[in-house]
Design a protein around this motif. Structure first.
Motif: not given
Length: 108
Positions: A52-53, A61, A65, A85
């Motif tokens: 997740t972020l 992001g 990635h 994600l």
């Protein structure tokens, strides 16, 4: 009925070690200590990273990635990497390691 946890393979542990070198450029703490990596599964050299972020729409992001994919694919035995994600469970500071909390000055 109790859940049975499957121990990670050596290759999965190697990927996690590689991910501990990927720093969040805004916080200067690695993805593993931030608690953003929820799981690593390797099947026949194909790596699936569930993560997740810190926030939805995180501006870095894409950078993360790419860095995560490169780190995973640099591990001997990994031929490809896919990132899953997710937003559930929601990330919060309780997922951070003690190291990350101390480094960021968070006292609980």
């Amino acid at each position: 009925m109790a859940e049975h946890l499957i121990e990670p393979t050596q290759l999965e542990n190697d990927v996690m070690d590689a991910l501990s070198e990927v720093l969040d450029p805004e916080l200067g703490i690695d993805m593993v200590n931030l608690g953003l990596i929820y799981g690593v599964k390797v099947t026949d050299g194909a790596c699936l990273i569930t993560m997740t972020l810190t926030t939805m729409g995180c501006p870095i992001g894409d950078i993360l990635h790419d860095a995560i994919t490169q780190a995973a694919e640099a591990v001997a035995g990994i031929s490809s990497c896919e990132i899953n994600l997710v937003w559930e469970p929601v990330w919060d500071i309780s997922r951070m390691s003690r190291y990350a909390k101390v480094a960021l000055g968070i006292h609980e």
